[in-house]
Enzyme design. Structure first.
Site, PDB file in Angstrom:
ATOM      1  CG  ASP A 169      -0.087  -2.001   1.647  1.00  0.00           C
ATOM      2  OD1 ASP A 169       0.957  -2.851   1.568  1.00  0.00           O
ATOM      3  OD2 ASP A 169      -0.117  -0.821   1.108  1.00  0.00           O
ATOM      4  CD  GLU A 215       5.805   2.588   0.127  1.00  0.00           C
ATOM      5  OE1 GLU A 215       5.372   3.221   1.034  1.00  0.00           O
ATOM      6  OE2 GLU A 215       5.187   1.897  -0.561  1.00  0.00           O
ATOM      7  CG  ASP A 250       0.907   1.649   3.354  1.00  0.00           C
ATOM      8  OD1 ASP A 250       1.459   0.939   2.414  1.00  0.00           O
ATOM      9  OD2 ASP A 250       1.446   2.687   3.837  1.00  0.00           O
ATOM     10  CG  ASN A 251      -0.337   3.144   0.395  1.00  0.00           C
ATOM     11  OD1 ASN A 251      -0.463   1.945   0.648  1.00  0.00           O
ATOM     12  ND2 ASN A 251       0.907   3.988   0.466  1.00  0.00           N
ATOM     13  CE  LYS A 290      -2.642   1.869  -1.629  1.00  0.00           C
ATOM     14  NZ  LYS A 290      -2.276   0.512  -0.750  1.00  0.00           N
TER      15      LYS A 290
HETATM   16  C1  LIG Z   1      -0.626  -2.804  -8.661  1.00  0.00           C
HETATM   17  N1  LIG Z   1      -0.901  -2.966  -7.163  1.00  0.00           N
HETATM   18  C2  LIG Z   1      -1.064  -3.994  -6.518  1.00  0.00           C
HETATM   19  N2  LIG Z   1      -1.231  -3.629  -5.429  1.00  0.00           N
HETATM   20  C3  LIG Z   1      -1.478  -2.457  -5.369  1.00  0.00           C
HETATM   21  C4  LIG Z   1      -1.965  -1.819  -4.145  1.00  0.00           C
HETATM   22  N3  LIG Z   1      -0.996  -0.929  -3.639  1.00  0.00           N
HETATM   23  C5  LIG Z   1      -0.720   0.422  -4.205  1.00  0.00           C
HETATM   24  O1  LIG Z   1      -1.426   0.627  -4.943  1.00  0.00           O
HETATM   25  C6  LIG Z   1       0.402   1.204  -3.635  1.00  0.00           C
HETATM   26  C7  LIG Z   1       0.906   2.052  -4.183  1.00  0.00           C
HETATM   27  C8  LIG Z   1       1.842   2.869  -3.877  1.00  0.00           C
HETATM   28  C9  LIG Z   1       2.406   4.010  -4.899  1.00  0.00           C
HETATM   29  C10 LIG Z   1       2.903   3.692  -6.015  1.00  0.00           C
HETATM   30  C11 LIG Z   1       3.506   4.575  -6.900  1.00  0.00           C
HETATM   31  C12 LIG Z   1       3.418   6.109  -6.411  1.00  0.00           C
HETATM   32  F1  LIG Z   1       4.058   6.904  -7.322  1.00  0.00           F
HETATM   33  C13 LIG Z   1       2.753   6.260  -5.367  1.00  0.00           C
HETATM   34  C14 LIG Z   1       2.345   5.444  -4.514  1.00  0.00           C
HETATM   35  C15 LIG Z   1       2.329   2.841  -2.895  1.00  0.00           C
HETATM   36  C16 LIG Z   1       1.985   1.630  -1.866  1.00  0.00           C
HETATM   37  O2  LIG Z   1       2.431   1.468  -0.518  1.00  0.00           O
HETATM   38  C17 LIG Z   1       0.997   0.859  -2.284  1.00  0.00           C
HETATM   39  O3  LIG Z   1       0.554   0.074  -1.347  1.00  0.00           O
HETATM   40  C18 LIG Z   1      -1.313  -1.864  -6.557  1.00  0.00           C
HETATM   41 MG   LIG Z   2       1.058   0.452   0.653  1.00  0.00          MG
END
Ligand SMILES: Cn1cnc(CNC(=O)c2cc(-c3ccc(F)cc3)cc(O)c2O)c1
Ligand SMILES: [Mg+2]
Length: 217
Positions: A141, A199, A169-170, A144
């Protein structure tokens, strides 16, 4: 206001959640995300699938890459057996600090170890430095584009055994195309895709991928 979203979430949890009660911490975090500010927790349908995987698998050693505020770490650890443990890796120090507080609030500090390092470095150290022999559950998670690098590292370190589960995830939003192609094309895994809501957003669809390792030990 000088505070970050993650600090505001932690403040809300401290003020509204029942200390030592993981379910209360998760419910309160979901309430925060539904009423105050969105956060990227593997919650709702994603969390329900994660719960089912942990219940069915009864893992003893779990690895999470991408702790963020610790929501999914608490979600996983609340169902772990007494001797089981979760190692969760977060590269961002501010997130790691918040996550440690959330884990403590949930009373799960004996089951969860939050490590503030780059996942690419820690995977190579899991055996020697973290006393890991095999991983029963891996939850991806974090960034990506790193899913594919890190699953290859995990395979290289021979950390998976038959039946180990890799849950990602994602895989739709933001998406992990390289990872999906790799894991679905590999003879060492049986993969299943679940279409789920993003989410806290009822009108957005995402996807999660559950892959069972069937390869050589
Ligand atoms: C800053 N950072 C620290 N850890 C991470 C890794 N996680 C993600 O990037 C992540 C991003 C999104 C997401 C955010 C905005 C959007 F418009 C669409 C999707 C959703 C998730 O569930 C995620 O896990 C990012
Ligand atoms: Mg995620």
């Amino acid at each position: 206001k000088g505070t970050t979203r993650e600090q505001r979430a932690l403040k809300y949890l401290k003020e509204h959640a029942r200390e030592g009660d993981p379910d209360s911490v998760l419910e309160t975090f979901d309430e925060f995300c539904r009423t105050q500010e969105w956060a990227m927790n593997a919650a709702e349908e994603k969390g329900d699938i994660l719960d089912e995987i942990v219940r069915e698998l009864r893992p003893t050693t779990c690895l999470e890459l991408g702790t963020y505020c610790g929501y999914s770490a608490v979600r996983i650890a609340r169902q772990l057996s007494p001797s089981a443990r979760l190692i969760t890796v977060e590269v961002n120090p501010d997130y790691a600090a918040v996550a440690r507080e959330v884990v403590k609030l949930a009373g799960l500090q004996d089951k969860i170890e939050v490590i503030n390092v780059d996942s690419g470095d820690v995977i190579r150290e899991l055996k020697d430095k973290y006393d890991v022999t095999k991983l029963d559950l891996v939850f991806l998670d974090h960034w990506k584009y790193l899913y594919i690098r890190d699953i290859k590292l995990i395979e290289e370190e021979k950390l998976l055994k038959k039946g180990s589960v890799v849950f990602a995830d994602n895989v739709i939003i933001p998406g992990a195309p390289g990872y999906l192609e790799y894991i679905r094309g590999s003879k060492n895994y049986n993969s299943t895709f679940y279409s789920v809501h993003f989410e806290y957003m009822d009108d957005m669809k995402d996807g999660v991928e559950k892959s069972v390792y069937i390869g050589d030990e």
